[in-house]
Design a protein around this motif. Structure first.
Motif, mmCIF file in Angstrom:
data_model
loop_
_atom_site.group_PDB
_atom_site.id
_atom_site.type_symbol
_atom_site.label_atom_id
_atom_site.label_comp_id
_atom_site.label_asym_id
_atom_site.label_seq_id
_atom_site.Cartn_x
_atom_site.Cartn_y
_atom_site.Cartn_z
ATOM 1 N N GLU A 179 33.782 40.042 17.372
ATOM 2 C CA GLU A 179 34.153 38.830 18.101
ATOM 3 C C GLU A 179 35.027 37.911 17.268
ATOM 4 N N TYR A 180 35.115 38.190 15.977
ATOM 5 C CA TYR A 180 35.960 37.368 15.102
ATOM 6 C C TYR A 180 36.356 38.186 13.878
ATOM 7 N N PHE A 181 37.428 37.761 13.227
ATOM 8 C CA PHE A 181 37.830 38.319 11.940
ATOM 9 C C PHE A 181 37.519 37.301 10.854
ATOM 10 N N ASP A 182 36.947 37.782 9.771
ATOM 11 C CA ASP A 182 36.679 36.884 8.647
ATOM 12 C C ASP A 182 37.979 36.449 7.988
ATOM 13 N N PHE A 183 38.906 37.394 7.868
ATOM 14 C CA PHE A 183 40.206 37.133 7.261
ATOM 15 C C PHE A 183 41.281 37.744 8.158
ATOM 16 N N TYR A 184 42.357 36.997 8.339
ATOM 17 C CA TYR A 184 43.454 37.501 9.175
ATOM 18 C C TYR A 184 44.761 37.094 8.513
ATOM 19 N N LEU A 185 45.732 38.026 8.536
ATOM 20 C CA LEU A 185 46.964 37.830 7.776
ATOM 21 C C LEU A 185 48.205 38.014 8.626
ATOM 22 N N PHE A 186 49.245 37.253 8.314
ATOM 23 C CA PHE A 186 50.604 37.615 8.697
ATOM 24 C C PHE A 186 50.928 38.837 7.834
ATOM 25 N N HIS A 187 51.205 39.976 8.477
ATOM 26 C CA HIS A 187 51.356 41.219 7.724
ATOM 27 C C HIS A 187 52.775 41.374 7.177
ATOM 28 N N ASN A 188 52.849 41.600 5.873
ATOM 29 C CA ASN A 188 54.092 41.998 5.217
ATOM 30 C C ASN A 188 55.242 41.036 5.467
ATOM 31 N N VAL A 189 55.097 39.804 5.014
ATOM 32 C CA VAL A 189 56.203 38.845 5.059
ATOM 33 C C VAL A 189 57.308 39.368 4.141
ATOM 34 N N CYS A 190 58.501 39.562 4.697
ATOM 35 C CA CYS A 190 59.583 40.192 3.929
ATOM 36 C C CYS A 190 60.932 39.757 4.490
ATOM 37 N N GLU A 191 61.984 40.271 3.877
ATOM 38 C CA GLU A 191 63.345 39.908 4.275
ATOM 39 C C GLU A 191 63.602 40.222 5.744
ATOM 40 N N MET A 192 63.043 41.318 6.221
ATOM 41 C CA MET A 192 63.308 41.786 7.571
ATOM 42 C C MET A 192 62.739 40.862 8.643
ATOM 43 N N ASN A 193 61.571 40.251 8.367
ATOM 44 C CA ASN A 193 60.879 39.527 9.435
ATOM 45 C C ASN A 193 60.678 38.037 9.193
ATOM 46 N N ILE A 194 61.150 37.527 8.067
ATOM 47 C CA ILE A 194 60.875 36.129 7.749
ATOM 48 C C ILE A 194 61.419 35.185 8.819
ATOM 49 N N ASP A 195 62.598 35.469 9.357
ATOM 50 C CA ASP A 195 63.154 34.594 10.398
ATOM 51 C C ASP A 195 62.282 34.618 11.650
ATOM 52 N N GLY A 196 61.765 35.788 11.993
ATOM 53 C CA GLY A 196 60.883 35.896 13.148
ATOM 54 C C GLY A 196 59.573 35.160 12.942
ATOM 55 N N TYR A 197 58.987 35.321 11.772
ATOM 56 C CA TYR A 197 57.734 34.630 11.483
ATOM 57 C C TYR A 197 57.908 33.107 11.516
ATOM 58 N N LEU A 198 59.080 32.641 11.115
ATOM 59 C CA LEU A 198 59.318 31.197 11.081
ATOM 60 C C LEU A 198 59.844 30.646 12.398
ATOM 61 N N ASN A 199 60.141 31.517 13.351
ATOM 62 C CA ASN A 199 60.718 31.077 14.624
ATOM 63 C C ASN A 199 59.618 30.528 15.538
ATOM 64 N N PRO A 200 59.628 29.239 15.821
ATOM 65 C CA PRO A 200 58.560 28.660 16.653
ATOM 66 C C PRO A 200 58.548 29.210 18.070
ATOM 67 N N ALA A 201 59.657 29.798 18.513
ATOM 68 C CA ALA A 201 59.711 30.340 19.881
ATOM 69 C C ALA A 201 58.679 31.447 20.084
ATOM 70 N N TYR A 202 58.339 32.200 19.024
ATOM 71 C CA TYR A 202 57.348 33.261 19.144
ATOM 72 C C TYR A 202 55.923 32.715 19.141
ATOM 73 N N GLY A 203 55.732 31.544 18.561
ATOM 74 C CA GLY A 203 54.418 30.905 18.578
ATOM 75 C C GLY A 203 53.350 31.625 17.768
ATOM 76 N N ILE A 204 53.735 32.432 16.800
ATOM 77 C CA ILE A 204 52.764 33.219 16.041
ATOM 78 C C ILE A 204 51.850 32.313 15.219
ATOM 79 N N PHE A 205 52.449 31.429 14.459
ATOM 80 C CA PHE A 205 51.644 30.541 13.623
ATOM 81 C C PHE A 205 50.739 29.652 14.477
#
Length: 377
Positions: free
Chosen positions: A109-135
């Motif tokens: 029902e829950y995760f003790d730890f959860y991560l943004f997986h593999n922050v790297c050159e390829m996906n940093i713009d996507g992870y930082l893009n508020p349009a995706y709402g990931i954070f």
């Protein structure tokens, strides 16, 4: 088992990574469930309480196998970590559906730890893009208790990590990086640890044995280490190195058989950090290992101003060194974020860069060799 304090909780210093579980007939997607369950039972019985999985491990089956194996134990007797798979850009707009599926696959029902997986050159713009709402979505799940601790893992460069931390650092509780005595300098892991420390973010370790490359060494190097600690197994030196870094809380090891898990648990019965002489010897061995393959670029950047194509030659040579040493996904992943006209294949072999290189590196030959070594599209 050694335990580390983290926000009032006791985490086993050795965590079990579920990326390299035993499989049948070499098929990565066909996990040998009985063998994996036996390993997990042994780990639980010997004090390991931290288990790490991810969406893509074992073709999506790692979460199922790990969740099923842990389901016989009280939920508060183990810590389970999972990750949002941003290494695949097609997942960026699916954070909610993927998170819900992960809970179901793991049977929790829950995760003790959860991560943004593999922050790297390829996906940093996507992870930082508020349009995706990931954070925003993951933070909301933490607020709701479905994620107890939020963090990120990173294979990217120091600069990529810095960008991520500038955006989200105040909300990150831990970070998982590739850390071992080879990469302390080779991948600038020392600087990454210091960067995280400046944000008061503790370190989780992945690839402590560099995918097994540090489990055995050249005979002469093993002899140097045995002269210092006659009873210490060679793989244990990698863990003793990590035990010498105070910022580290959990060290993950992707164990594939009972021998590995019993050996590693034996090592983590006590802490034996390295003294200065031992540390110097180990880092000297690492330097010699890298020096046999890596080009001696010092990033002076004289070459850049003489390149008619405007290539970031030091950056490309750093990726070339990484790929020459280990192959794998790191260099191709980083290159995927670089425009085609700035990649190694854009080198025209004019040698203008070589005329000003203090190290006399044959840069044009390295670029051509890099292209040959990269996987075909």
């Amino acid at each position: 088992m050694i335990y580390k304090d983290f926000k009032g909780e006791k985490l086993s210093a050795l965590g079990m990574g579920a990326m390299r579980l035993p499989v049948r007939d070499g098929n990565d997607g066909d996990v040998d469930r009985a063998a994996a369950e036996k390993m997990i039972d042994y780990a639980m019985a010997h004090g390991v309480n931290y288990y790490d999985t991810a969406w893509g491990y074992h073709s999506g089956n790692s979460e199922r196998v790990l969740g099923a194996a842990l389901s016989k134990y009280p939920r508060d007797s183990f810590y389970l970590a999972d990750k949002f798979p941003g290494y695949d850009l097609s997942n960026m707009d699916k954070v909610e559906s993927i998170f819900e599926d992960q809970l179901k696959k793991c049977g929790v029902e829950y995760f003790d730890f959860y991560l943004f997986h593999n922050v790297c050159e390829m996906n940093i713009d996507g992870y930082l893009n508020p349009a995706y709402g990931i954070f925003d979505y993951l933070k909301k799940q933490r607020d709701a208790g479905r994620i107890r601790h939020l963090g990120f893992s990173a294979h990217g460069s120091y600069g990529v990590m810095q960008r991520f931390l500038e955006a989200y650092g105040k909300d990150m509780e831990f970070c998982q990086i590739q850390l071992n005595y080879l990469d302390w300098s080779f991948q600038d892991a020392k600087a990454k640890v210091e960067l995280l420390d400046s944000y008061h973010i503790p370190v989780w370790v992945m690839e402590p044995l560099r995918g097994g490359k540090l489990a055995s060494l050249a005979a002469a190097d093993e002899e140097k280490l045995r002269a210092l600690r006659p009873e210490e197994p060679i793989p244990a030196w990698a863990f003793r190195f990590i035990q010498s870094i105070p910022q580290v809380v959990v060290t993950l090891s992707g164990m594939s058989n009972m021998e590995q898990i019993t050996d590693n648990i034996r090592t983590f019965q006590e802490e034996k950090p390295l003294n200065k002489r031992e540390m110097d010897t180990l880092l000297s061995i690492a330097g010699e290992m890298v020096g046999k393959i890596a080009l001696p670029c010092t990033a002076c950047r004289y070459c850049v101003s003489h390149c008619p194509k405007g290539l970031d030659i030091p950056g490309l040579l750093a990726l070339y060194n990484e790929h020459s040493f280990d192959g794998g996904f790191i260099a191709p992943m980083a290159l995927s974020a670089i425009p085609a006209d700035k990649q190694p294949g854009a080198c025209i072999g004019c040698r203008s860069c070589e005329a000003v290189c203090p190290q006399q590196i044959k840069i044009s030959e390295a670029m051509a060799d890099f292209v040959r070594k990269l996987p075909a599209e």
